[in-house]
Design a protein around this motif. Structure first.
Motif, PDB file in Angstrom:
ATOM      1  N   UNK A 131      12.372  11.933  -7.510  1.00 52.85           N
ATOM      2  CA  UNK A 131      11.626  11.602  -8.901  1.00 52.85           C
ATOM      3  C   UNK A 131      10.508  12.301  -8.108  1.00 52.85           C
ATOM      4  N   UNK A 132       8.803  11.719  -8.492  1.00 52.77           N
ATOM      5  CA  UNK A 132       8.027  12.486  -7.803  1.00 52.77           C
ATOM      6  C   UNK A 132       7.524  11.748  -6.986  1.00 52.77           C
ATOM      7  N   UNK A 133       7.473  10.505  -6.840  1.00 52.32           N
ATOM      8  CA  UNK A 133       6.490   9.558  -6.632  1.00 52.32           C
ATOM      9  C   UNK A 133       7.413   8.046  -6.795  1.00 52.32           C
ATOM     10  N   UNK A 134       7.405   7.190  -5.821  1.00 50.75           N
ATOM     11  CA  UNK A 134       7.259   5.606  -6.282  1.00 50.75           C
ATOM     12  C   UNK A 134       6.409   4.595  -5.766  1.00 50.75           C
ATOM     13  N   UNK A 135       6.547   3.280  -5.322  1.00 53.68           N
ATOM     14  CA  UNK A 135       5.780   2.390  -5.156  1.00 53.68           C
ATOM     15  C   UNK A 135       6.655   0.930  -4.948  1.00 53.68           C
ATOM     16  N   UNK A 136       6.160   1.113  -3.438  1.00 52.07           N
ATOM     17  CA  UNK A 136       6.923   0.030  -2.697  1.00 52.07           C
ATOM     18  C   UNK A 136       6.537  -0.784  -1.982  1.00 52.07           C
ATOM     19  N   UNK A 137       7.099  -2.657  -1.819  1.00 51.94           N
ATOM     20  CA  UNK A 137       5.606  -3.215  -1.066  1.00 51.94           C
ATOM     21  C   UNK A 137       6.122  -2.103   0.510  1.00 51.94           C
ATOM     22  N   UNK A 138       4.990  -2.906   1.174  1.00 46.16           N
ATOM     23  CA  UNK A 138       4.600  -2.361   2.366  1.00 46.16           C
ATOM     24  C   UNK A 138       5.946  -2.965   3.015  1.00 46.16           C
TER      25      UNK A 138
END
Length: 346
Positions: A131-138
């Protein structure tokens, strides 16, 4: 919610296809990552085709992610916009469990896989790196050393740590004889890493077709297991054998290659139970064990080690629309040695 683009398996019997889905809005402890490269792991294929019986659809595979930070939450301290980062096989875990152990978190309850899992809210499916982007916990984002080629680093996030962890656990190093069974996407990383640790490295492969590669990548010896004389010549030789194949093999024959107190570690997942005779173990106090990826702490240690020794995966870079063809080639072992998707082609 932000709209993401990727490729997904919508059904176990269908090829991957373009797919649009929602990512969560970044929270104060989140890192937003523009995905540049995503490696193809054999487990992506198993799960996209529901071969392990636990698949949730639609599914965006991919847990070998290399990308660039594009935004950070207000409480993020380890990363900034522009950083080169990676995401591996999990994106969250239980931080309050009584049994929590940050050194062994991959074996602890509450692990949230990067895809084909459910986020901590108990309802949102996780979607992976195709996919083009991802959101992940630090706390689940990793730093990629600046000197490593970006595209060839992506497979380290699974293949690399899968081999690094047992090599460290069982003390690979000078004076130790290590055998790697299988010269594929996992096996070639085992050769590179064990060599860099100073071990004497042997590849045990079905044939000698990849011998030149194996020796070039750091193997000291290379034997064909199709030759019965191999098992006679190497009996009682190794301190550690890492088995990267998922095929059915003669487990007792391989156990016979171990020294006293030697260990055979399973990294591949055979479909059928592993049949072992007691006399393959008892007379030489041998062990058979398993190993699975590594903690975030150990994965960062692995990346730093690879940075120090200039270790990356041997890859074939492909376009996103070649993913289904790549899956078929992985099954046929027709890749040297890891496919990586250029996400700019999405």
């Amino acid at each position: 919610m932000a709209l993401a683009r990727g490729y997904a398996a919508t059904d176990a019997s269908k090829p991957l296809q373009p797919f649009t889905f929602e990512r969560r809005e970044p929270r104060e402890d989140d890192v937003v990552i523009s995905i540049k490269y995503s490696g193809i792991c054999h487990s992506d294929i198993h799960q996209a085709r529901n071969e392990w019986g636990n698949s949730m659809f639609p599914m965006v595979p991919g847990h070998e992610i290399a990308g660039i930070v594009t935004a950070v939450g207000s409480k993020v301290s380890k990363f900034k916009v522009g950083d080169r980062v990676g995401v591996g096989c999990f994106v969250d875990s239980c931080t309050t469990c009584a049994s929590r152990d940050v050194d062994l978190e991959q074996y602890m309850p509450g692990l949230v896989p990067t895809y084909n899992g459910i986020e901590a809210d108990g309802k949102t499916p996780t979607q992976g790196g195709y996919s083009d982007f991802i959101v992940v916990k630090e706390g689940y984002v990793l730093s990629i050393p600046e000197n490593l080629p970006f595209e060839a680093t992506a497979p380290l996030l699974c293949a690399g740590i899968t081999l690094y962890s047992p090599l460290r656990k069982w003390g690979a190093g000078p004076g130790k004889k290590v055998a790697v069974v299988g010269m594929g996407g996992l096996g070639h990383m085992g050769v590179k890493l064990a060599h860099a640790m100073g071990a004497d490295v042997t590849v045990l492969s079905q044939s000698l077709s990849k011998k030149e590669d194996g020796l070039k990548l750091g193997a000291d010896h290379y034997y064909a297991t199709a030759d019965a004389e191999t098992f006679k010549a190497l009996a009682g030789t190794f301190d550690l054998i890492l088995c990267t194949v998922s095929a059915e093999i003669d487990w007792n024959a391989y156990l016979g290659l171990l020294k006293v107190d030697g260990t055979l570690v399973l990294l591949g997942i055979p479909e059928k139970p592993v049949p072992v005779h007691a006399f393959s173990l008892v007379p030489a106090r041998r062990s058979i064990a398993g190993s699975m990826i590594g903690s975030i702490k150990e994965t960062q240690e692995m990346l730093d080690f690879c940075g120090e020794h200039d270790i990356v995966s041997e890859i074939e870079l492909i376009r996103m629309d070649q993913v289904n063809e790549a899956y078929e080639r992985v099954i046929k072992s027709d890749v040297r040695y890891r496919f990586v998707i250029d996400m700019a082609t999405l």
